[in-house]
Design an enzyme around this catalytic site. Structure first.
Site, PDB file in Angstrom:
ATOM      1  N   ASP A  36      48.939 -39.652 -34.421  1.00 37.55           N
ATOM      2  CA  ASP A  36      49.754 -39.005 -33.160  1.00 37.55           C
ATOM      3  C   ASP A  36      50.448 -37.958 -33.536  1.00 37.55           C
ATOM      4  O   ASP A  36      50.923 -37.309 -32.786  1.00 37.55           O
ATOM      5  CB  ASP A  36      50.941 -40.029 -32.815  1.00 37.55           C
ATOM      6  CG  ASP A  36      50.235 -41.269 -32.058  1.00 37.55           C
ATOM      7  OD1 ASP A  36      49.126 -41.404 -31.905  1.00 37.55           O
ATOM      8  OD2 ASP A  36      50.795 -42.196 -31.398  1.00 37.55           O
ATOM      9  N   ASP A 274      46.223   1.362  -1.666  1.00 36.18           N
ATOM     10  CA  ASP A 274      45.150   0.835  -2.506  1.00 36.18           C
ATOM     11  C   ASP A 274      45.173  -0.519  -2.557  1.00 36.18           C
ATOM     12  O   ASP A 274      44.131  -1.222  -2.886  1.00 36.18           O
ATOM     13  CB  ASP A 274      45.527   1.285  -4.235  1.00 36.18           C
ATOM     14  CG  ASP A 274      44.172   0.960  -5.274  1.00 36.18           C
ATOM     15  OD1 ASP A 274      43.429   1.502  -5.157  1.00 36.18           O
ATOM     16  OD2 ASP A 274      44.588  -0.286  -5.773  1.00 36.18           O
ATOM     17  N   GLY A 409      39.633  -2.260  -5.192  1.00 42.50           N
ATOM     18  CA  GLY A 409      39.292  -1.857  -3.906  1.00 42.50           C
ATOM     19  C   GLY A 409      38.040  -0.891  -3.631  1.00 42.50           C
ATOM     20  O   GLY A 409      37.226  -1.155  -2.977  1.00 42.50           O
ATOM     21  N   LEU A 410      38.149   0.397  -4.240  1.00 41.57           N
ATOM     22  CA  LEU A 410      36.919   1.291  -4.019  1.00 41.57           C
ATOM     23  C   LEU A 410      35.665   0.743  -4.543  1.00 41.57           C
ATOM     24  O   LEU A 410      34.833   0.855  -3.939  1.00 41.57           O
ATOM     25  CB  LEU A 410      37.381   2.666  -4.713  1.00 41.57           C
ATOM     26  CG  LEU A 410      37.665   3.742  -3.613  1.00 41.57           C
ATOM     27  CD1 LEU A 410      38.109   4.953  -4.504  1.00 41.57           C
ATOM     28  CD2 LEU A 410      36.805   4.073  -2.460  1.00 41.57           C
TER      29      LEU A 410
END
Lengths: 512, 427
Positions: A36, A274, A409-410
């Site tokens: 343990d 953006d 994004g782009l």
């Protein structure tokens, strides 16, 4: 008996360890067999702590059973006290010791040690790790927090941070800044960062700020009842929740609401053009209930995502999560079976997962990007830099962390325009993740092991080869959604064969 | 290789300790065993702690759906054993239905299953009958109250021995789960020596398990396989006593013992081993530059400590301060103890606090310890080597001798590289 492959939560005594390890001057004597002690590595390796957890394990063996495990416990307890000289001891049993019923509390009591000894009853066969943190902290407060005078100035305690918590270290810093700005003194941060003698003075604060209800709700309720301290209900993850917490604190404390938001960049970052491409990104959210619910609100209200799945692994908080899921129009997933979660994610085909380390692995298998928002954690969730989830800087961090896994994004447009260009192939993945391209789903992932009942009509659908080919031209990160929408649309329309036409009709239908 | 230091450690006193053991239990072995045996599933019958241990020890190393799992005992299972057996049968049936590729299923006992006296051997018999002939069901205990770390592999392999087919052939049995690449190297070396009837326990698949009989001779690849050796002895097989194949010297002595047992000519032996021996010596020499003259302290962990201490002292020029082992199997370790230079403190078992006091007093240059102790010791300024890497990394035989030395040299080199900035540790 339940077959488990990976678990979201450890046993409850690990929860007790998380409380003890966050504190100083407290020692935990755990009646437990050899092996343990593995739990130590959670703290020394994952959290990179330079100290061993303050835990003594009795390490009983087969030959001790039925003879003198009780003596073993008493000896270990005495030796631990002599060596570590703690201000207080907590004692308890792990799962195996629970079966041999040695009564660690009674045995420790009989030793007559000159410090408080707090016995923990943590039922290993019915409860889990988060119960362990909450119950341990509650018992510590009950045993140690004495009636004391309030501080003359307005003050509060910050409750909930523990060892091995997801960004607890940094959240405390941020929330302390929020309180500072309102001229509120922090009386005590607990459990992490406190000593038993600090807990004795919890009652000096005027109220409590609860950061993690999973670890501190019971304690906060008890302090409210016994020491007349109200506590906050808002978890300040995200800009809006941070503002709500400031208002809530103002209301409780009578101080003027004041948020130093000069460094708050998340709202503008999210509003700037953006970020337009983030609109309606479908995210699947899973974690502990508090982090999952907070993430869902931020995702929808501050990032403009669409939450397509929401769930948690801790049943204790199922009710509020269900209510929120209902408000979001999704079905709540309350489970600690990771295969079930994987199946639900595969079904929902999200564009991103906000989850735990388990979901990060699921995402890897399914080729879906993932940001980690909650425990269970791994070593990479303990960054060297300041990286909170809460408060002003926390909101900034959320924006960065959640946007990072996505295609930008782009780039998204370029992928669509030049989808046949080999350099924009699916396998390339987001261009800012060198060498971390999403992998196509493994075959076994495509055939979930637990078949969910899908509407018969969808099962019967057939994609004609041309439509299948057209579908493959759609960029990978929206393909799952396109497939799902098209099938839903076809089923609704009673079409059994999906053609290129059906695909584009569905696209028009779901246009937004 | 005949340079036996006159004062070996066979007669040296052994410090025996009882106290907190900072070691894994035998369940941990499942993490490498399930990868080695490709059609086996390991079903731990235990608690949430067992599942959490396996997950924590395995960490991010594997996240394919693994061929192991835990049937977690719940309150209802503790109330009546009959119900627990029914539950187990149901879970096994469900599992085998979901994983038709499984040919051997190991029911693995844990601390809680041992304490409630859930009889897994009877369960295995019952389930074997129910699922024959497709699946063979065996059982062993990986519980912490009975096994320490690598003893789990021993218990697993020992459970397989009574099931092995009988043979009268004079075969050679290699015992121990090594990475396939290393196993292949060993087979190639033995084949070059002219020993071809070679089988390995465990086989990679159930149908590749070895045969055993009175003419079988076996050589252990790992020092922790005492029970497996005992089980093979009962089947009439004969053990080839040898040091373990770590380092150039260990590998050569191990091969030599096997070659002698099979009557291989000395000239031929030298011809076959000359080139790999030279390679191994060269590779070890690179790391030995870093290690030479350094003092090493072994906390007990995998039972590999003695053979590794022998390798590091005799081939890398290190000095062993303390060699701790969880369990000292004299009969198997005798050849190692003969070789280990005198002067090292030998200890068996553990009282971790007292042992850490000795580490602090000795201030060794390198401490080999478990994951729970490594960072705390580093933060005290000591240099450590995680012991667990030694069972997860290919380290046996000639071609890995340099890698093995490198595992110990790397932390020492790293400490030197970072020495310009004394570490400031946030506890």
């Amino acid at each position: 008996m339940k077959l488990t492959v990976w678990t979201y939560e450890g046993p409850p005594h690990v929860g007790a360890m998380r409380v003890a390890t966050g504190m100083e001057g407290l020692h935990y004597v755990l009646h437990a067999p050899q092996g343990d002690t593995y739990a130590d590595l959670l703290f020394t390796m994952i959290e990179r702590r330079g100290k061993r957890p303050p835990v003594t394990y009795t390490t009983f063996q087969a030959r001790d059973l039925g003879s003198d495990t009780a003596t073993l416990f008493k000896d270990a307890c005495l030796a631990a006290y002599e060596r570590f000289k703690p201000e207080a001891l907590i004692v308890g049993a792990s799962c195996t010791a629970e079966l041999i019923q040695d009564d660690p509390g009674g045995l420790a009591e009989a030793l007559g040690l000159p410090v408080p000894v707090i016995a923990l009853e943590l039922p290993s066969y019915s409860r889990k790790e988060l119960f362990g943190t909450d119950e341990t902290f509650y018992q510590l407060c009950r045993a140690l927090a004495k009636p004391v005078d309030r501080t003359p100035e307005v003050s509060c305690n910050i409750l909930g941070p523990v060892g091995l918590g997801f960004r607890h270290r940094d959240d405390v810093v941020e929330v302390t800044k929020l309180l500072d700005a309102m001229d509120i003194t922090v009386n005590c941060v607990a459990p992490m960062g406190s000593r038993p003698s600090d807990l004795a003075r919890l009652g000096a604060a005027h109220f409590n700020v609860v950061l993690y209800p999973e670890h501190a709700e019971n304690a906060a309720r008890w302090l409210e009842r016994e020491h007349g301290q109200p506590f906050t209900k808002t978890v300040p993850i995200g800009t809006q929740a941070t503002r709500r917490l400031v208002d809530e604190v103002a209301q409780i404390s009578g101080q003027a609401a004041n948020l130093q938001d000069d460094d708050l960049r998340q709202p503008w970052w999210s509003a700037s053009v953006d970020s337009t491409y983030l609109t309606g990104k479908r995210v699947f959210i899973f974690g502990d209930a508090t982090h999952a619910m907070a993430a869902a609100r931020v995702a929808r209200d501050e990032m403009g995502f669409e939450v397509c799945g929401l769930g948690c692994y801790n049943r204790e908080f199922a009710r509020p999560l269900r209510a929120l899921a209902k408000e979001f129009g999704v079905e709540a997933l309350i489970t600690d079976d990771y295969l079930e979660v994987e199946h639900a994610i595969a079904e929902a085909a999200p564009e991103m997962i906000l989850g735990t380390q388990m979901e990060r692995h699921i995402g890897k298998r399914l080729g879906i990007p993932c940001a980690v928002i909650s425990s269970p954690v791994h070593v990479q969730d303990f960054p060297a830099r300041h990286s909170p989830q809460m408060g002003v800087e926390g909101a900034n961090v959320l924006f960065d962390t959640w946007v990072h896994p996505l295609v930008m994004g782009l780039e998204e447009h370029l992928l669509t325009m030049f989808r046949d260009d080999f350099e924009f192939s699916d396998a390339a993945g987001p261009s800012h993740h060198g060498g971390h391209a999403p992998v196509p789903p493994a075959p076994e992932a495509a055939a979930p092991t637990k078949a969910a009942p899908a509407p018969k009509s969808i099962e019967d659908l057939v994609w004609v080869p041309a439509a299948e080919k057209e579908l493959r031209k759609i960029p990978f990160f929206v393909r799952g959604k396109a497939r799902r929408n098209t099938e839903l649309f076809a089923a609704e329309q009673g079409v059994s064969e999906i053609s290129v036409e059906t695909l584009y009709e569905a696209k028009a239908h779901y246009a937004r | 290789m005949n340079d036996h230091t006159p004062l070996g450690c066979n007669a040296a006193p052994v410090l025996k300790e009882r106290g907190q053991h900072e070691v894994f239990c035998g369940l941990t072995g499942i993490i490498w065993l399930h990868r080695k045996m490709q059609d086996a599933f390991f079903l731990v019958v235990g608690s949430r702690t067992c599942a959490h241990l396996l997950q924590s020890a395995a960490g991010v190393m594997i996240f394919a759906e693994p061929r192991f799992g835990t049937a977690i005992l719940e309150e209802g299972d503790l109330a009546g054993l009959k119900d627990a057996n029914d539950e187990l049968d149901r879970e096994v049936a469900r599992l085998l239905e979901r994983r038709p590729d499984i040919r051997q299923l190991f029911l693995v006992g844990s601390c809680p299953s041992e304490v409630i006296k859930l009889d897994l051997s009877r369960a295995a018999e019952r389930l074997s009958q129910a699922h024959a002939p497709n699946v063979r069901v065996l059982n062993f205990s990986g519980s912490g109250i009975e096994t320490t770390f690598t003893q789990g592999e021993d218990a697993c392999l020992a459970s397989m021995v009574p099931e092995l087919a009988s043979t009268d052939a004079a075969n050679l049995l290699l015992v121990g789960a090594l990475p396939d690449v290393v196993e292949d190297q060993a087979r190639a070396l033995l084949s070059d020596l002219g020993i071809d009837n070679v089988q390995v326990l465990p086989g990679r698949r159930a149908d590749q398990d070895p045969e055993v009989g009175p003419n079988t001779r076996y050589a252990l690849l790992q020092p922790f396989l005492g029970d497996t050796a005992g089980a093979l002895d009962k089947r009439g097989a004969q053990r080839i006593a040898a040091p373990f194949p770590f380092g150039e010297e260990g590998t050569t002595l191990w091969l030599k013992a096997v070659a002698d047992a099979f009557g291989i000519e000395a000239d031929h032996f030298d011809r076959v081993t000359a080139a790999p021996r030279a390679r191994a010596r060269k590779a070890v020499a690179a790391a030995a530059q870093t290690l030479s003259g350094k003092r090493i302290f072994f906390m007990p962990d995998s039972q590999l400590e003695l053979p590794l201490a022998r390798f590091l002292t005799r081939e890398c020029g290190m000095e062993a301060v303390e060699v701790g082992t969880p369990f000292l199997h004299r009969a198997i370790m005798e050849p190692e103890l003969d070789l280990l230079p005198g002067g090292a403190r030998l200890s068996e078992g553990q009282d971790v606090e007292k042992q850490l006091d000795r580490v602090r007093a000795d201030q060794p240059d390198l401490t080999v310890c478990g994951l729970g102790l490594a960072n705390p010791l580093e933060s005290e300024g000591l240099t450590t080597k995680w012991a667990i890497e030694l069972v997860f990394t290919p380290v046996h035989f000639y071609e890995q001798a340099g890698d093995l030395a490198g595992l110990f040299a790397r932390p020492v080199r790293r400490k030197a590289l970072l020495a310009a900035q004394p570490a400031e540790v946030t506890p």
